[in-house]
Design an enzyme around this catalytic site. Structure first.
Site, mmCIF file in Angstrom:
data_model
loop_
_atom_site.group_PDB
_atom_site.id
_atom_site.type_symbol
_atom_site.label_atom_id
_atom_site.label_comp_id
_atom_site.label_asym_id
_atom_site.label_seq_id
_atom_site.Cartn_x
_atom_site.Cartn_y
_atom_site.Cartn_z
ATOM 1 N N GLU A 141 0.827 -1.210 0.000
ATOM 2 C CA GLU A 141 0.000 0.000 0.000
ATOM 3 C C GLU A 141 0.856 1.253 0.000
ATOM 4 O OE1 GLU A 141 -2.327 3.400 1.701
ATOM 5 O OE2 GLU A 141 -0.456 2.517 2.391
ATOM 6 N N GLU A 142 1.950 1.214 0.748
ATOM 7 C CA GLU A 142 2.741 2.431 0.994
ATOM 8 C C GLU A 142 3.479 2.944 -0.245
ATOM 9 O OE1 GLU A 142 2.449 4.260 3.506
ATOM 10 O OE2 GLU A 142 1.791 3.035 5.197
ATOM 11 N N ASP B 105 -7.838 1.909 7.526
ATOM 12 C CA ASP B 105 -6.458 2.423 7.611
ATOM 13 C C ASP B 105 -6.444 3.569 8.622
ATOM 14 O OD1 ASP B 105 -3.768 2.979 7.020
ATOM 15 O OD2 ASP B 105 -4.084 3.004 4.848
HETATM 16 CO CO CO Z 1 1.118 4.923 5.567
HETATM 17 ZN ZN ZN Z 2 -1.658 3.235 5.820
#
Ligand code: CO
Ligand code: ZN
Length: 335
Positions: A194-195, A217
């Site tokens: 995701e990052e 998140d």
């Molecule tokens: Co993050």
């Molecule tokens: Zn995150």
């Protein structure tokens, strides 16, 4: 749940190397679901089957954490590095890094006339080696490291590295534990990468082809001294996302979450995040589009080694997801 959070945040799982996190979560989730597997991108997909006509709901929390990656090793054994995801050089001063095998390094910097000139190219990692050869017995070019920090619980507040987004993983696990019955087929997806641009969620959503999506998140807050204005505070409940840089949430999914929170008396706050994105950004653009929302855990000091969340908010996020998943969605969203 505190023990679960502690275990999750202390695991090693930089973007692209989520295996240890996936293995731990897989062990915890297995008895709670009907089917579980890992895909080619490293996503862990746990499925709770529903009735034959069930709609598919994809819940997503990313497993990866930001980190650094070794780009070069010099003759004296100092490591040069680049970032994996949103790391600021200023957060690294005085910090330690941990590599996959447990090797610990210290961040150092070259002589600078002005501290504002600090950048990764002026920094190095010192693992205590005295030569390239000695360093290479422990680490290699391309090895990834994460912040080295322990979990702390102080009152209601957790302080730890990688609460972004192991706290989201903990919320998904706890939701699976508490959810008794649901008219839906639920995909608990623990995503990879995701990052660096919501990558794992993209392929997971394509293969699952969900009817609806919810990303879980962390989000920022505006409740610290002289903070940028933001109407989210620690301890004031689950944040229901309206917008960030990656998504404008589907208005009816957002309304469903708000109405559920109101009906059940769950504390919530509306979130507009001006920077940053989340897996909802990938899910909602899948195939011909997926109505997608997001439930966020308010967090201070995101992407530093000492992120902070409130356990009351964490509980509100779980309650909101459980209540939302217990009810029908089709009428609320498609009419
Ligand atoms: Co993050
Ligand atoms: Zn995150």
């Amino acid at each position: 749940m505190q023990d679960l959070i502690k275990r999750l945040v202390e695991l090693y799982g930089p973007t692209g190397r989520e295996e240890q996190v996936a293995q731990y979560i897989s062990d915890v989730m297995e008895p709670l679901v009907d089917q579980i597997h890992t895909d080619a991108m490293g996503n862990l997909i746990a499925i709770k089957r529903g009735p034959a006509d069930a709609k598919k709901i994809m819940l997503a929390a990313h497993m990866d954490e930001i980190g650094v990656i070794i780009t070069d090793i010099d003759d004296d054994g100092f490591l040069r590095f680049s970032n994996i995801g949103g790391v600021s050089p200023f957060t690294l001063i005085g910090q330690r890094v941990r590599f996959a095998d447990g090797t610990i390094g210290v961040f150092g910097q070259e002589k600078l006339d002005e501290i504002k000139d600090l950048k990764f190219s002026k920094m190095f990692i010192d693992i205590g080696a005295t030569s390239r050869q000695e360093a290479e017995t422990k680490v290699n070019i391309g090895d990834a490291g994460v912040y080295h920090r322990e979990f702390t619980l102080q009152g209601q507040r957790v302080i730890a590295k990688s609460l972004d987004n192991r706290i989201g993983c903990a919320v998904l696990i706890e939701t699976a534990r508490r959810l008794q019955t649901s008219p839906h087929e639920i995909y608990f997806v623990f995503t990879s990468q995701e990052e660096v641009g919501l990558r794992g969620a993209r392929t997971a959503a394509y293969s699952i082809d969900p009817d609806y999506g919810i990303a879980v998140d962390v989000t920022g807050t505006g409740d610290t001294p002289e903070a940028p204005r933001m109407a989210v505070s620690l301890g004031k409940g689950a944040a229901i996302k309206v917008k960030d840089r990656s998504v404008i949430t589907h208005p009816k999914v957002k309304d469903l979450l708000v109405n559920t929170a109101k009906a059940k008396g769950i504390s919530y706050q509306m979130e507009v995040l001006e920077r940053g994105g989340t897996d909802a950004g990938s899910i909602h653009l899948t195939r011909s589009g997926v109505p997608t929302g997001a439930v966020s855990i308010p967090s201070r000091y995101i992407h530093t080694p000492s992120e902070m969340v409130d356990l009351g908010d964490v509980d509100d996020c779980v309650k909101l997801l459980v209540a939302a998943l217990e009810g029908p969605w089709t009428r609320a969203i498609e009419e």
